[in-house]
Design an enzyme around this catalytic site. Structure first.
Site, PDB file in Angstrom:
ATOM      1  N   ASP A 170      45.152  41.926  10.437  1.00 16.08           N
ATOM      2  CA  ASP A 170      45.420  41.969   9.161  1.00 16.08           C
ATOM      3  C   ASP A 170      44.806  43.348   8.583  1.00 16.08           C
ATOM      4  O   ASP A 170      45.641  44.193   7.790  1.00 16.08           O
ATOM      5  CB  ASP A 170      44.261  41.143   8.577  1.00 16.08           C
ATOM      6  N   HIS A 229      40.630  34.952   8.575  1.00 14.62           N
ATOM      7  CA  HIS A 229      41.926  35.212   8.775  1.00 14.62           C
ATOM      8  C   HIS A 229      43.158  34.201   8.359  1.00 14.62           C
ATOM      9  O   HIS A 229      43.290  33.186   9.252  1.00 14.62           O
ATOM     10  CB  HIS A 229      42.027  35.420  10.303  1.00 14.62           C
ATOM     11  N   GLY A 264      45.170  30.521  27.192  1.00 12.62           N
ATOM     12  CA  GLY A 264      46.408  30.445  26.843  1.00 12.62           C
ATOM     13  C   GLY A 264      47.170  31.678  27.101  1.00 12.62           C
ATOM     14  O   GLY A 264      48.127  32.266  26.855  1.00 12.62           O
ATOM     15  N   ALA A 273      49.412  31.907  29.404  1.00 17.22           N
ATOM     16  CA  ALA A 273      51.107  31.799  29.669  1.00 17.22           C
ATOM     17  C   ALA A 273      51.844  31.804  28.374  1.00 17.22           C
ATOM     18  O   ALA A 273      52.854  31.780  28.175  1.00 17.22           O
ATOM     19  CB  ALA A 273      51.224  30.567  30.243  1.00 17.22           C
ATOM     20  N   GLY A 274      51.177  32.122  27.340  1.00 15.50           N
ATOM     21  CA  GLY A 274      51.749  32.203  25.949  1.00 15.50           C
ATOM     22  C   GLY A 274      52.151  33.485  25.597  1.00 15.50           C
ATOM     23  O   GLY A 274      52.097  34.268  26.341  1.00 15.50           O
TER      24      GLY A 274
HETATM   25  N1  LIG Z   1      43.892  36.073  14.654  1.00 15.25           N
HETATM   26  C1  LIG Z   1      45.121  36.291  14.402  1.00 15.25           C
HETATM   27  O1  LIG Z   1      45.319  37.479  13.891  1.00 15.25           O
HETATM   28  C2  LIG Z   1      46.395  35.812  15.285  1.00 15.25           C
HETATM   29  C3  LIG Z   1      47.549  36.493  15.189  1.00 15.25           C
HETATM   30  C4  LIG Z   1      48.467  35.758  15.475  1.00 15.25           C
HETATM   31  C5  LIG Z   1      48.600  34.563  16.396  1.00 15.25           C
HETATM   32  N2  LIG Z   1      47.245  33.950  16.375  1.00 15.25           N
HETATM   33  C6  LIG Z   1      46.886  32.751  17.070  1.00 15.25           C
HETATM   34  O2  LIG Z   1      46.839  32.969  18.580  1.00 15.25           O
HETATM   35  C7  LIG Z   1      47.282  31.716  19.364  1.00 15.25           C
HETATM   36  C8  LIG Z   1      48.345  31.768  20.305  1.00 15.25           C
HETATM   37  O3  LIG Z   1      49.307  32.454  19.732  1.00 15.25           O
HETATM   38  P1  LIG Z   1      50.643  32.529  20.705  1.00 15.25           P
HETATM   39  O4  LIG Z   1      51.805  32.947  20.083  1.00 15.25           O
HETATM   40  O5  LIG Z   1      50.356  33.134  22.128  1.00 15.25           O
HETATM   41  O6  LIG Z   1      51.116  30.936  21.137  1.00 15.25           O
HETATM   42  P2  LIG Z   1      51.677  30.177  22.341  1.00 15.25           P
HETATM   43  O7  LIG Z   1      52.154  28.911  21.815  1.00 15.25           O
HETATM   44  O8  LIG Z   1      53.062  31.087  22.870  1.00 15.25           O
HETATM   45  O9  LIG Z   1      50.584  30.250  23.511  1.00 15.25           O
HETATM   46  C9  LIG Z   1      49.569  29.432  23.536  1.00 15.25           C
HETATM   47  C10 LIG Z   1      49.279  29.155  25.040  1.00 15.25           C
HETATM   48  O10 LIG Z   1      48.041  28.419  24.953  1.00 15.25           O
HETATM   49  C11 LIG Z   1      47.969  27.350  25.754  1.00 15.25           C
HETATM   50  N3  LIG Z   1      46.875  26.278  25.504  1.00 15.25           N
HETATM   51  C12 LIG Z   1      46.868  25.537  24.673  1.00 15.25           C
HETATM   52  N4  LIG Z   1      45.558  24.919  24.437  1.00 15.25           N
HETATM   53  C13 LIG Z   1      44.943  25.314  25.378  1.00 15.25           C
HETATM   54  C14 LIG Z   1      43.666  25.154  25.988  1.00 15.25           C
HETATM   55  N5  LIG Z   1      42.981  24.204  25.507  1.00 15.25           N
HETATM   56  N6  LIG Z   1      43.258  25.854  26.908  1.00 15.25           N
HETATM   57  C15 LIG Z   1      44.058  26.749  27.400  1.00 15.25           C
HETATM   58  N7  LIG Z   1      45.118  27.403  26.926  1.00 15.25           N
HETATM   59  C16 LIG Z   1      45.789  26.374  26.002  1.00 15.25           C
HETATM   60  C17 LIG Z   1      49.531  26.707  25.810  1.00 15.25           C
HETATM   61  O11 LIG Z   1      49.713  26.148  26.861  1.00 15.25           O
HETATM   62  C18 LIG Z   1      50.289  28.117  25.589  1.00 15.25           C
HETATM   63  O12 LIG Z   1      50.628  28.660  27.026  1.00 15.25           O
HETATM   64  C19 LIG Z   1      47.918  30.704  18.033  1.00 15.25           C
HETATM   65  O13 LIG Z   1      46.772  29.927  17.867  1.00 15.25           O
HETATM   66  C20 LIG Z   1      48.131  31.678  16.841  1.00 15.25           C
HETATM   67  O14 LIG Z   1      48.269  31.109  15.854  1.00 15.25           O
HETATM   68  C21 LIG Z   1      46.228  34.611  15.832  1.00 15.25           C
END
Ligand SMILES: NC(=O)c1ccc[n+]([C@@H]2O[C@H](COP(=O)([O-])OP(=O)(O)OC[C@H]3O[C@@H](n4cnc5c(N)ncnc54)[C@H](O)[C@@H]3O)[C@@H](O)[C@H]2O)c1
Length: 329
Positions: A159, A187, A11, A13-14
């Site tokens: 958290d 979480h 992920g 690029a996210g």
């Molecule tokens: N544990 C925590 O405390 C916590 C906190 C914040 C966010 N998160 C989670 O983190 C994750 C990412 O958040 P974000 O804001 O960066 O999301 P985002 O949508 O901006 O980015 C996610 C990226 O993952 C990529 N992706 C999707 N499926 C994939 C795969 N199978 N393999 C590789 N890449 C893949 C997408 O193309 C995208 O670029 C979400 O699930 C969010 O809920 C967790």
């Protein structure tokens, strides 16, 4: 200079990817003497954006950044990984049930677990951030044959940091004065930020903040609902603070914990505190001088805490049951 270590990030690029890559490349996590290789994993639609991120990494001319690979191939992405940050997952969309989300994301983590087992370094450690992170970590762990269970972690540090910050504000002290804050469980909105054992400047929080109603009510609720509050305010989910917490987690796992303190991360339960073995549950953890981690034993669990811990662990059991088809017998 030391040999480079290899860090794989899904992920990439996210939002969180954008907030974490540059700090890892700058030496914030592994130290200013430690070169890093970054292996960045995306799905096909994310590749054009990832190319742009790689261009920006190049433009930073980081002294510690040795090599960058951008790929959609899991084996290439996890090749030689010493650390894997599993951040990418599919966000919950309107009308999607929790079970649907578990199923969709679960499938991602079977393949990633298998690829980690095939291609990562023998000492690989895996931090799952993508939600539902505890259960995604459970799936990855159970599909990574040959990789010991104690290498898998799911992130509850955001958290913990949120909880410390709330307590510090209420008490009028600095965040760093708050210690021994354990997030128990999942979480999710059932998580339990344990104020009963937390300390402020070494004193029990309950002695410093005497408003018990606030501790049992508003404090817990604010921490549990903070993710939603950020989405409402920002129009997007927390990213910089999530990236920061992921880096805090790894720093805590690779550096000895200060005497008497602990930190929160979800690990594979060994049955401590009556929590079912094999679930990925957040507990009080410390890192020993030899670099291994352990569950801190003997943290008092009163009736209030027991009820909260049981509720969040029960949710984890339900999540596990919902994805049982993805967990090899
Ligand atoms: N544990 C925590 O405390 C916590 C906190 C914040 C966010 N998160 C989670 O983190 C994750 C990412 O958040 P974000 O804001 O960066 O999301 P985002 O949508 O901006 O980015 C996610 C990226 O993952 C990529 N992706 C999707 N499926 C994939 C795969 N199978 N393999 C590789 N890449 C893949 C997408 O193309 C995208 O670029 C979400 O699930 C969010 O809920 C967790």
């Amino acid at each position: 200079m030391k040999e480079p270590i290899t860090v794989s990030i899904t992920g990439a690029a996210g939002q969180i990817g954008y907030a974490i890559l540059f700090r890892i490349a700058s030496g914030f996590v592994f130290g200013e003497e430690q070169p890093v290789n970054l292996r960045l994993i995306e799905i096909e639609p994310g590749l054009p954006a990832l190319k742009g991120v790689v261009m920006e990494l190049e433009d930073c001319a980081f002294p510690l950044l040795n090599e960058v690979v951008a790929t959609t191939d899991l084996d290439e992405g996890f090749k030689g990984a010493n650390w894997a940050f599993l951040i990418g997952s599919v966000p919950r969309k309107a009308g999607m049930e929790r079970a649907d989300l578990l199923g969709i994301n679960g499938k991602i983590f079977t393949g990633q677990g298998q690829a980690i087992a095939r291609s990562a370094s023998k000492d690989v450690r895996v931090l799952v951030v993508g939600n539902p992170c505890n259960t995604n970590a459970l799936i990855a762990m159970n599909n990574a044959e040959g990789v010991p269970n104690d290498r898998f972690f799911a992130m509850t540090r955001l958290d913990e940091n949120r909880a410390k910050s709330q307590l510090a504000a209420k008490a009028g002290v600095h965040n760093s004065d708050v210690t021994n804050l354990c997030i128990w469980g999942n979480h999710s909105a059932t998580q339990y930020p344990d104020f009963t054992n937390a300390k402020i400047k070494g004193r029990p929080v309950t002695e410093v903040i005497t408003d018990r109603d606030w501790l049992e009510g508003e404090f817990i609720k604010t921490v549990q609902q903070r993710g939603a509050a950020i989405i409402n305010a920002r129009g997007a989910s927390s990213a910089a603070s999530a990236a920061n917490a992921a880096m805090d987690t790894v720093k805590s796992l690779i550096n000895p914990t200060p005497e008497g303190d602990w930190y929160s991360v979800a690990v594979c339960s060994d049955g401590s505190y009556g929590i079912e073995k094999g679930l990925i549950v957040s507990m009080p953890i410390r890192t020993k001088d030899d670099g291994s981690w352990e569950v801190v034993q003997g943290v008092p669990v009163n009736d209030f805490s027991r009820e909260k811990i049981d509720a969040t662990v029960n949710e984890l059991k339900e999540e596990r049951d919902a994805v049982k088809d993805l967990i090899p017998a």
